[in-house]
Scaffold this motif. Structure first.
Motif, PDB file in Angstrom:
ATOM      1  N   SER A 169     -19.212  70.638   3.421  1.00  0.00           N
ATOM      2  CA  SER A 169     -20.215  71.203   2.433  1.00  0.00           C
ATOM      3  C   SER A 169     -19.541  71.492   1.250  1.00  0.00           C
ATOM      4  N   LEU A 172     -19.246  68.338  -0.886  1.00  0.00           N
ATOM      5  CA  LEU A 172     -20.536  68.182  -1.213  1.00  0.00           C
ATOM      6  C   LEU A 172     -21.047  68.711  -2.518  1.00  0.00           C
ATOM      7  N   ILE A 173     -20.550  69.991  -2.526  1.00  0.00           N
ATOM      8  CA  ILE A 173     -20.642  70.833  -3.763  1.00  0.00           C
ATOM      9  C   ILE A 173     -20.045  70.162  -5.058  1.00  0.00           C
ATOM     10  N   ARG A 175     -18.813  67.091  -5.216  1.00  0.00           N
ATOM     11  CA  ARG A 175     -19.384  65.988  -5.933  1.00  0.00           C
ATOM     12  C   ARG A 175     -20.774  66.077  -6.587  1.00  0.00           C
ATOM     13  N   ALA A 176     -21.468  67.162  -6.284  1.00  0.00           N
ATOM     14  CA  ALA A 176     -22.730  67.432  -6.826  1.00  0.00           C
ATOM     15  C   ALA A 176     -22.605  68.073  -8.249  1.00  0.00           C
ATOM     16  N   VAL A 184     -26.574  72.992  -8.957  1.00  0.00           N
ATOM     17  CA  VAL A 184     -25.796  73.469  -7.859  1.00  0.00           C
ATOM     18  C   VAL A 184     -25.968  75.018  -8.110  1.00  0.00           C
ATOM     19  N   ARG A 185     -26.002  75.412  -9.440  1.00  0.00           N
ATOM     20  CA  ARG A 185     -26.193  77.005  -9.528  1.00  0.00           C
ATOM     21  C   ARG A 185     -27.423  77.322  -9.252  1.00  0.00           C
ATOM     22  N   LEU A 187     -29.283  76.228  -6.941  1.00  0.00           N
ATOM     23  CA  LEU A 187     -29.337  76.065  -5.527  1.00  0.00           C
ATOM     24  C   LEU A 187     -28.329  77.049  -4.868  1.00  0.00           C
ATOM     25  N   GLY A 188     -28.153  78.114  -5.405  1.00  0.00           N
ATOM     26  CA  GLY A 188     -27.420  79.304  -5.033  1.00  0.00           C
ATOM     27  C   GLY A 188     -25.705  79.302  -4.819  1.00  0.00           C
ATOM     28  N   VAL A 189     -25.250  78.313  -5.496  1.00  0.00           N
ATOM     29  CA  VAL A 189     -23.900  78.185  -5.496  1.00  0.00           C
ATOM     30  C   VAL A 189     -23.044  78.909  -6.748  1.00  0.00           C
ATOM     31  N   ASP A 190     -22.134  79.668  -6.291  1.00  0.00           N
ATOM     32  CA  ASP A 190     -21.457  80.484  -7.417  1.00  0.00           C
ATOM     33  C   ASP A 190     -20.262  79.178  -8.187  1.00  0.00           C
TER      34      ASP A 190
ATOM     35  N   HIS B  71     -27.127  82.107  -9.158  1.00  0.00           N
ATOM     36  CA  HIS B  71     -27.039  81.527  -8.001  1.00  0.00           C
ATOM     37  C   HIS B  71     -27.293  82.852  -6.689  1.00  0.00           C
ATOM     38  N   TYR B  74     -31.295  82.699  -6.401  1.00  0.00           N
ATOM     39  CA  TYR B  74     -31.562  81.754  -5.191  1.00  0.00           C
ATOM     40  C   TYR B  74     -31.381  82.130  -3.900  1.00  0.00           C
ATOM     41  N   GLY B  75     -30.442  83.210  -3.663  1.00  0.00           N
ATOM     42  CA  GLY B  75     -30.259  83.671  -2.484  1.00  0.00           C
ATOM     43  C   GLY B  75     -31.239  84.681  -2.310  1.00  0.00           C
ATOM     44  N   VAL B  88     -29.272  64.711  -8.007  1.00  0.00           N
ATOM     45  CA  VAL B  88     -27.868  64.260  -8.074  1.00  0.00           C
ATOM     46  C   VAL B  88     -27.590  62.876  -7.890  1.00  0.00           C
ATOM     47  N   LEU B  91     -25.555  60.980  -4.894  1.00  0.00           N
ATOM     48  CA  LEU B  91     -25.715  61.374  -3.438  1.00  0.00           C
ATOM     49  C   LEU B  91     -26.934  60.724  -2.820  1.00  0.00           C
ATOM     50  N   LEU B  99     -27.599  69.935   0.161  1.00  0.00           N
ATOM     51  CA  LEU B  99     -27.036  70.670  -1.074  1.00  0.00           C
ATOM     52  C   LEU B  99     -27.971  71.968  -1.191  1.00  0.00           C
ATOM     53  N   VAL B 102     -26.281  74.575   1.159  1.00  0.00           N
ATOM     54  CA  VAL B 102     -24.958  74.603   1.129  1.00  0.00           C
ATOM     55  C   VAL B 102     -24.648  76.188   0.993  1.00  0.00           C
ATOM     56  N   ALA B 103     -25.418  76.838  -0.025  1.00  0.00           N
ATOM     57  CA  ALA B 103     -25.096  78.324  -0.122  1.00  0.00           C
ATOM     58  C   ALA B 103     -26.027  79.222   0.713  1.00  0.00           C
ATOM     59  N   LYS B 107     -28.084  77.598   6.601  1.00  0.00           N
ATOM     60  CA  LYS B 107     -27.168  76.652   6.768  1.00  0.00           C
ATOM     61  C   LYS B 107     -27.138  76.035   8.386  1.00  0.00           C
TER      62      LYS B 107
END
Lengths: 295, 234
Positions: A169, A172-173, A175-176, A184-185, A187-190, B71, B74-75, B88, B91, B99, B102-103, B107
């Protein structure tokens, strides 16, 4: 002289080139990973490489086994990388590409100077680990075992990195995020955490490259400076931000250097830059680079 | 579910949003309409936390989101499908969907949620292992929506989902929005295609020059030619 140029000799030189190329590859994938994700042109990358060699030297001097050092050095150098990203580079995000470039440029010199103060200005020899001394028959002749080991170790790192990027995972983060950090931000990613870790991985691999190169050339504070220029050539030829490009270009540059030093030794250093000039004329974005990455 | 009060936003020196107030209740489709440059996209971005300079309050499910990075929003259950799809490129369809998880705390249920997505989006089901960029614009937009939905957000904000998409897919998409609403999904929709949007919405806000100038039930607004003429005609 020319009479001695048997196919066997050329094949041997090819292997020598691959071993040299392997070190370029390790350095360039880190540069490329960091550039692709963070848009940071890491001019301190050569210094991290050098630190890797010194950490290895120190570890061995206090009795750590070479095989353990292979694991310890990238971790130690990667941790230094984490600290550098967190404290020095992070405040510069969003200010354009030149700020982190100048920062890392200066940081590289500081790191070299610190090593000079701690370990002295002169270099040290670095013994090839006992188990890897000697030469092996590779059909075309006897090839130094250690160089073969460098090629194998690089292959292991590349396979590991490939699995990490393609199958996890976090990969994946990465690569994206390299393509579209905003997505990615949302979609919840820090993302700042991802950048931190990527910088740690890139510098950790540079540290490992330094340790692997140490038995080939010894250890010196300036050892990272020349190879950094060459690694930049490799990333430019391969395409900034492309890992596949870094691998192919790294091996190619290694082989080109090694072949030119066979036919025209005085041209060896120039050949790298000639290769870069040709590639840039024909394909300005490099083998796998995306056009307009710097804009 | 969402209450926005006195929302102001700036792009550099320009004061783009000048006090937006709006409210969305659970299960509603609310539409934001207005001319290009009126501040619709900026409103969505501000709610998502993507702009560096904003003031005012955004309360979502009882929590004040002010100062919270995107971020974490979203959570909290807020999803955003930006303009121009933003698939993206390198992918596959499946990876784009993953994707979205992932966070997320969901999951662990990835296989099940992808199965559900396949049922809702049969077009994506056929193309799961294809590189996303090889699909048509409409399919990419479907993927962007599917990706935003996969982690079961409480509110989905969509910016111009029908833009540049073939009419037959636009119809399919709006049918999907109706189904989503029937299942209780709350949606905030920014849409240039006013008639189509008002056809499925409950209420709408009209934005002009960074402020809300009108609020009405969708049916009433659809019948109000004057308002439409004044604020929405290009």
């Amino acid at each position: 002289m020319l009479a001695a140029l048997t196919p066997d000799l050329i094949a041997m030189q090819l292997f020598t080139g691959l071993a040299l190329g392997a070190v370029y590859v390790l350095l360039s994938i880190g540069l490329s990973l960091i550039f692709g994700m963070l848009t940071v042109v890491n001019f301190a990358h050569g210094a991290f490489y050098m630190i890797g060699a010194y950490v290895g030297l120190y570890a061995l001097s206090i009795g750590v086994n070479f095989w353990v050092a292979l694991l310890l050095v990238p971790i130690a150098v990667g941790l230094i990388g984490l600290a550098v990203e967190r404290v020095l580079i992070r405040p510069l995000y969003g200010r354009g590409i030149d700020y982190p470039l100048l920062l890392t440029f200066g940081l590289g010199y500081v790191m070299i100077e610190v090593v000079r103060i701690v370990f002295g200005r002169t270099g040290y020899p670095f013994d090839t680990p006992e188990l890897l001394q000697g030469a092996v028959d590779i059909w075309v002749g006897y090839f130094p075992l250690y160089r073969l080991f460098v090629i194998a170790a690089t292959a292991v790192v590349l396979i590991g990195l490939y699995i990490f990027l393609e199958k996890t995972s976090f990969g994946l983060i990465i690569r994206a995020g390299a393509r579209d950090p905003q997505i990615v931000r949302i979609l919840g990613v820090d993302v700042s955490k991802v950048w931190l870790i990527v910088f740690g991985i890139g510098t950790g691999i540079a540290g490992l490259a330094g340790l692997l190169a140490a038995p080939l050339q010894g250890v010196a504070p300036e050892m990272g400076a020349t190879i950094l220029a060459e690694a930049f050539v490799v990333t430019v030829v391969g395409g900034m931000g492309s890992l596949m490009g870094a691998v192919l270009a790294g091996l190619l540059v290694g082989v080109v250097v090694s072949m030119t030093s066979l036919f025209a030794p005085e041209m060896a250093k120039v050949s790298i830059f000639a290769l870069m000039a040709i590639v840039l004329l024909v394909r300005p974005q490099g083998f796998f680079g995306r056009a307009g990455l710097m804009s | 579910m969402l209450k926005v009060e006195a929302l102001n936003a700036w792009y550099g020196p320009s004061h783009v949003l000048q006090g937006i107030d709006l409210e969305i209740r659970k299960g509603e489709i609310v539409c934001l309409i207005g001319r290009n440059g009126a501040g619709k996209t900026t409103t969505l971005k501000s709610i998502m936390g993507l702009l560096s300079k904003t003031t005012g309050s955004v309360v979502f499910e009882g929590q004040e989101l002010r100062g919270r990075p995107a971020h974490l929003r979203y959570g909290a259950g807020l999803a955003y499908v930006p303009e121009e799809r933003r698939i993206v490129p390198g992918l596959t369809v499946r990876e784009n969907l993953s994707l979205g998880l992932v966070a997320s705390s969901l999951k662990k249920r990835e296989a099940e949620l992808i199965d559900r997505t396949k049922r809702i989006f049969p077009r994506l089901a056929e193309r799961l292992d294809q590189t996303a960029i090889t699909m048509s614009g409409g399919e990419q937009q479907m993927l962007a929506i599917a990706r935003a939905m996969i982690a079961e957000p409480k509110l989905i904000m969509m910016d111009e989902p029908s833009e540049g998409i073939m009419p037959v897919l636009v119809d399919e998409m709006f049918e999907l929005f109706k189904t989503m609403k029937a299942e209780g999904q709350t949606i905030l929709l920014v849409e240039q295609n006013v008639e189509l949007a008002l056809g499925i919405a409950d209420r709408a806000y009209v934005v002009d020059q960074g402020v809300i100038v009108h609020e009405a039930g969708a049916a009433a607004l659809l019948a109000d030619a004057e308002i439409q003429e004044r604020y929405c005609s290009v």
